[in-house]
Design an enzyme around this catalytic site. Structure first.
Site, PDB file in Angstrom:
ATOM      1  N   SER A   1       0.815  -1.209   0.000  1.00 39.66           N
ATOM      2  CA  SER A   1       0.000   0.000   0.000  1.00 39.66           C
ATOM      3  C   SER A   1       0.850   1.261   0.000  1.00 39.66           C
ATOM      4  O   SER A   1       0.313   2.358  -0.066  1.00 39.66           O
ATOM      5  CB  SER A   1      -0.921   0.013   1.228  1.00 39.66           C
ATOM      6  OG  SER A   1      -0.165  -0.064   2.420  1.00 39.66           O
TER       7      SER A   1
ATOM      8  N   GLU B   1      -6.179  -2.329  -7.411  1.00 41.35           N
ATOM      9  CA  GLU B   1      -5.358  -1.219  -7.915  1.00 41.35           C
ATOM     10  C   GLU B   1      -4.016  -1.808  -8.354  1.00 41.35           C
ATOM     11  O   GLU B   1      -3.293  -2.379  -7.536  1.00 41.35           O
ATOM     12  CB  GLU B   1      -5.157  -0.186  -6.804  1.00 41.35           C
ATOM     13  CG  GLU B   1      -4.393   1.046  -7.229  1.00 41.35           C
ATOM     14  CD  GLU B   1      -4.211   2.028  -6.079  1.00 41.35           C
ATOM     15  OE1 GLU B   1      -4.183   3.239  -6.342  1.00 41.35           O
ATOM     16  OE2 GLU B   1      -4.076   1.575  -4.913  1.00 41.35           O
TER      17      GLU B   1
ATOM     18  N   ASN C   1      -4.279   4.869  -1.362  1.00 39.62           N
ATOM     19  CA  ASN C   1      -3.747   5.193  -0.041  1.00 39.62           C
ATOM     20  C   ASN C   1      -3.294   6.638   0.099  1.00 39.62           C
ATOM     21  O   ASN C   1      -3.289   7.180   1.208  1.00 39.62           O
ATOM     22  CB  ASN C   1      -2.598   4.243   0.313  1.00 39.62           C
ATOM     23  CG  ASN C   1      -3.123   3.014   1.014  1.00 39.62           C
ATOM     24  OD1 ASN C   1      -4.273   2.629   0.836  1.00 39.62           O
ATOM     25  ND2 ASN C   1      -2.299   2.387   1.825  1.00 39.62           N
TER      26      ASN C   1
END
Length: 286
Positions: free
Chosen positions: A120, A153, A191
């Site tokens: 992330s 993603e 994020n």
């Protein structure tokens, strides 16, 4: 090219969800972690997840947990990854740990094997730089819980090839997932926005503007979000939130990413959220 054998490194919440998802979509899975205890817990968690999932997805002939588990090999030995066509790495978001993992698997796996980092915050380009297959390194930011989230993603590193992207999209389609491809930057899209939102929501709590319940209710009732930012923080884990916002702060040198003192205090106190039993809310831990 249809991927048959997938290695999953890290048997935490995300790794368990990936192994389950992959096995349920017909893949042979090698799930690797550092201890037998962790792998035993992962086995039980997958059984529990499948039973729980069956309650919500009524089918005439549901696949038994044992059938799904038979497609997963649990091991502490990286050597078993040598036949994997695709690796999804989920280890702790610490550079020194990821560094060791990638240097190890780079010598074990086939040169054609693609490495997908489920991260992330850490740069995909940086990860690729410590391997001898930079064109075959890509980011895949899965959402939790993995079997129930249809979108991923996907992050293109500086050297990631078009062929690697095509294969990754095919692989995700086999798992029943779509993807959105973005370029490599700290926090990517999800994020970079989400961690800033959560951090600011914690500042609201620290400044006594509103309670956790009130903050979350505003986002759910006013904007139609399924979860508020503080509920989301508890689900992700406050330790992970803190690490991610610290990476953003360090990467951009921008004060808007400074971690809230309350967040640091809660992490120091072991209040990580769902996984510890208490964060902004209290939970039962099995």
């Amino acid at each position: 090219m249809e991927i048959q054998v997938v290695g999953v490194i890290g048997a935490g919440v995300m790794g368990v969800g990936m192994a389950q998802n992959l096995a349920q979509t017909g893949h042979q899975v090698i799930l690797v972690d550092i201890s037998e205890d962790i792998l035993n817990q992962a086995t039980q968690q997958i059984k529990n997840n499948i039973r729980f999932q069956s309650l919500f997805q009524k089918t005439e002939n549901p696949t038994s947990p044992d059938t799904i588990l038979s497609k997963i090999k649990f091991s502490t030995n990286y050597k078993f990854l040598e036949n994997a066509e695709f690796i999804i790495e989920n280890v702790t978001e610490k550079w020194d740990i990821k560094n060791r993992v990638y240097q190890q698997i780079d010598t074990i796996c086939s040169p054609d094997c693609i490495f997908a980092a489920n991260t992330s915050a850490i740069s995909i380009t940086r990860i690729a730089s410590i391997t001898k297959r930079a064109t075959k390194v890509i980011g895949t930011h899965f959402m939790n819980p993995v079997p129930m989230k249809p979108m991923v993603e996907v992050i293109r590193g500086y050297h990631t090839s078009d062929d690697t992207i095509v294969t990754t999209k095919q692989m995700l389609a086999q798992m029943g997932k779509d993807c959105i491809i973005v370029n490599d930057a700290p926090g990517f899209v999800s994020n970079r926005v989400l961690m800033l939102t959560i951090n600011e929501a914690i500042f609201l709590l620290q400044d006594q503007v509103a309670t956790a319940e009130e903050v979350d209710r505003i986002f759910k009732s006013c904007f139609g979000h399924k979860m508020g930012p503080l509920e989301t923080a508890d689900l992700i884990g406050l330790d992970t939130i803190l690490f991610s916002i610290e990476v953003l702060y360090e990467s951009f040198n921008d004060s808007k990413y400074r971690p809230c003192i309350l967040l640091k205090k809660m992490v120091d106190a072991g209040l990580y959220g769902r996984k510890s039993g208490k964060g902004f809310y209290a939970y039962s831990v099995s």
